[in-house]
Design an enzyme around this catalytic site. Structure first.
Site, PDB file in Angstrom:
ATOM      1  N   ARG A 293       0.867  -1.184   0.000  1.00 56.01           N
ATOM      2  CA  ARG A 293       0.000   0.000   0.000  1.00 56.01           C
ATOM      3  C   ARG A 293       0.895   1.222   0.000  1.00 56.01           C
ATOM      4  O   ARG A 293       1.718   1.400   0.889  1.00 56.01           O
ATOM      5  CB  ARG A 293      -0.949  -0.090   1.200  1.00 56.01           C
ATOM      6  CG  ARG A 293      -1.008   1.053   2.121  1.00 56.01           C
ATOM      7  CD  ARG A 293      -2.116   0.931   3.135  1.00 56.01           C
ATOM      8  NE  ARG A 293      -1.696   0.464   4.452  1.00 56.01           N
ATOM      9  CZ  ARG A 293      -0.894   1.148   5.265  1.00 56.01           C
ATOM     10  NH1 ARG A 293      -0.384   2.297   4.899  1.00 56.01           N
ATOM     11  NH2 ARG A 293      -0.585   0.663   6.448  1.00 56.01           N
ATOM     12  N   HIS A 297      -2.560   4.108   5.835  1.00 56.25           N
ATOM     13  CA  HIS A 297      -3.699   3.188   6.011  1.00 56.25           C
ATOM     14  C   HIS A 297      -5.013   3.864   5.606  1.00 56.25           C
ATOM     15  O   HIS A 297      -5.812   3.304   4.861  1.00 56.25           O
ATOM     16  CB  HIS A 297      -3.745   2.741   7.469  1.00 56.25           C
ATOM     17  CG  HIS A 297      -4.938   1.922   7.828  1.00 56.25           C
ATOM     18  ND1 HIS A 297      -5.111   0.636   7.377  1.00 56.25           N
ATOM     19  CD2 HIS A 297      -6.036   2.217   8.578  1.00 56.25           C
ATOM     20  CE1 HIS A 297      -6.268   0.168   7.844  1.00 56.25           C
ATOM     21  NE2 HIS A 297      -6.842   1.103   8.560  1.00 56.25           N
ATOM     22  N   TYR A 306       5.792   4.510  11.455  1.00 53.90           N
ATOM     23  CA  TYR A 306       6.121   3.074  11.418  1.00 53.90           C
ATOM     24  C   TYR A 306       6.828   2.603  10.146  1.00 53.90           C
ATOM     25  O   TYR A 306       7.202   1.444  10.046  1.00 53.90           O
ATOM     26  CB  TYR A 306       4.861   2.225  11.655  1.00 53.90           C
ATOM     27  CG  TYR A 306       3.746   2.471  10.653  1.00 53.90           C
ATOM     28  CD1 TYR A 306       3.689   1.776   9.453  1.00 53.90           C
ATOM     29  CD2 TYR A 306       2.741   3.392  10.916  1.00 53.90           C
ATOM     30  CE1 TYR A 306       2.670   1.994   8.536  1.00 53.90           C
ATOM     31  CE2 TYR A 306       1.718   3.633  10.017  1.00 53.90           C
ATOM     32  CZ  TYR A 306       1.688   2.921   8.827  1.00 53.90           C
ATOM     33  OH  TYR A 306       0.684   3.148   7.927  1.00 53.90           O
TER      34      TYR A 306
END
Ligand SMILES: Cc1ncc(C[n+]2csc(CCOP(=O)(O)OP(=O)(O)O)c2C)c(N)n1
Ligand SMILES: [Mg+2]
Length: 401
Positions: A293, A297, A306
């Site tokens: 991706r 998110h 992260y």
């Protein structure tokens, strides 16, 4: 003489051990190996790939014949339009027109391949990530975005488009897909259900229950895992110790495959075979696509906490659209004019979506209670009456003021 498969070996010494060793009983050759019970269930050790990242074709393979070129051109078109839709939807969150949007940029081959492998009469079980898949299926984009806009109802009619509402509770669609597919086959129809699911959601109980039920009852479901390496901020390495998510199928007796999820040709080839398997009445199939991706998110996520920018950059070189475009151009079935026409179509699609999303829909608050059950429960009737009375009182107060 013994049966032909027993070799009689003459004794060479006379010790008791030697006699025992030499006896036909102990010298019986190994019986033919019992078939490996996992035969045909385990995925290949490497993801199936038919194009290299720069679009150069890899050697053709018998197990995964290349899909027809018209299908690949159509795939390219839907991927380009899909990406433009995705960019537009992300922009709409910034303009306050969408509450939230989970982008699937970078996952176009999976989003489009997942629906292109199906017939219109097959059923799709999408997650929140699959808005692009649904628009690629031909569903009105405004209807697709209705839920993400904050409406309490799904914008499209699931039975008309054979697509259930996008699922936010992780993995619950896996059991729904098993149930629908079983029901369809029980009634003698050859419908296939395809359930999209993320890597993180394969840790949920519902994934395992769905796959197990489908396997035991030979329900025609394709479980399509898009392994985009993250469940929000949780990386795959903290999610599972399995060598590949596709290996999760073998424990349930489900044949599985892994595929390069950024190789559109391979994705369509592998899913086509998985769908054929299910349609032929041979039960469910599990496909894991390795993809990435490219966006956070959702628009509400801070990905810098992260993962680092270099990791994201490295995946730009594996862009599925550029890969398919290079391949089709090299084959002489896509030229500048066709690419420009598709880009223009994508722009028009996004502009129409933008205009339509700028209109503020009027929603009747009481419709919250509609379609919850075929027959409303007494509690729902009571709650509806409470809301109706409150609204009437508020209107009366506003009228007085
Ligand atoms: C049952 C349940 N638990 C937790 C959540 C919160 N949640 C929403 S998305 C998400 C991550 C899912 O990751 P993955 O399955 O890899 O799918 P992706 O978002 O990467 O497409 C989580 C934990 C949820 N929606 N449902
Ligand atoms: Mg994920």
């Amino acid at each position: 003489m013994g049966p032909p498969h027993v070799q009689e070996v003459p004794a060479v010494t006379t010790t008791p051990q030697a006699v025992r060793r030499a006896s036909p009983r102990t010298r019986r050759p190994a019986t033919p190996a019992a078939p490996d019970p996992s035969e045909g269930l385990l995925p290949k050790s490497e993801p199936v790939r038919l194009l290299s990242p720069d679009g150069t074709p890899l050697p053709a393979r018998d197990d995964y014949p290349e899909p027809p070129v018209e299908a690949l051109r159509e795939m390219y078109r839907r991927m380009v339009v899909g990406r433009r839709f995705d960019v537009q939807a992300t922009a709409l969150t910034k303009q306050g027109r969408l509450a939230v949007y989970p982008s699937s940029r970078g996952q176009e081959a999976c989003q489009v391949g997942g629906v292109l492998a199906l017939r219109d009469t097959d059923w799709v079980f999408p997650t929140y990530r699959e808005s692009m898949a649904l628009t690629a299926r031909g569903i009105d984009p405004v209807e697709v975005l209705t839920l993400l806009r904050g409406d309490w109802h799904c914008g499209y009619d699931p039975t008309a488009v054979h697509t259930v509402p996008q699922c936010t509770p992780l993995a619950t669609q896996c059991v729904h897909a098993a149930g629908l597919a079983y029901g369809e086959s029980y009634q003698g129809r050859d419908t296939v259900a395809l359930a999209f699911i993320g890597d993180g959601a394969t840790s949920e109980g519902d994934f395992h229950e769905g796959v197990n039920f489908a396997a035991v009852f030979k329900a025609p479901v394709v479980y399509f895992v898009q392994n985009n390496k993250y469940a929000i901020s949780v990386p795959l390495s903290r999610q599972t110790a399995a060598p590949s998510l596709a290996y999760k199928g073998v424990g349930y007796g489900v044949p599985s495959e892994q595929v390069d999820g950024n190789d559109p040709v391979a994705v369509l080839a592998v899913l086509t075979r998985a769908v054929e398997h299910a349609r032929a009445g041979r039960g469910p199939y599990l496909v894991e696509a390795h993809t990435y991706r490219m966006e956070p998110h959702t628009n509400a996520d801070d990905q810098t906490r992260y993962r680092d920018a270099e990791e994201v950059e490295a995946w730009r070189d594996r862009d599925p659209i550029a890969r398919l475009e290079a391949y089709l151009r090299n084959r002489g079935v896509l030229d500048d004019a066709a690419v420009a026409a598709i880009a223009e179509e994508a722009e028009a699609y996004a502009a129409a979506l933008r205009d339509r999303m700028n209109a503020q829909p009027e929603v009747d608050p009481l419709s919250l209670f509609d379609h919850v059950y075929a027959e409303p429960t007494p509690q729902l009737v009571e709650q509806r009456e409470q809301v109706r009375a409150e609204l009437a009182a508020t209107r009366a107060e506003e009228g007085d003021a």
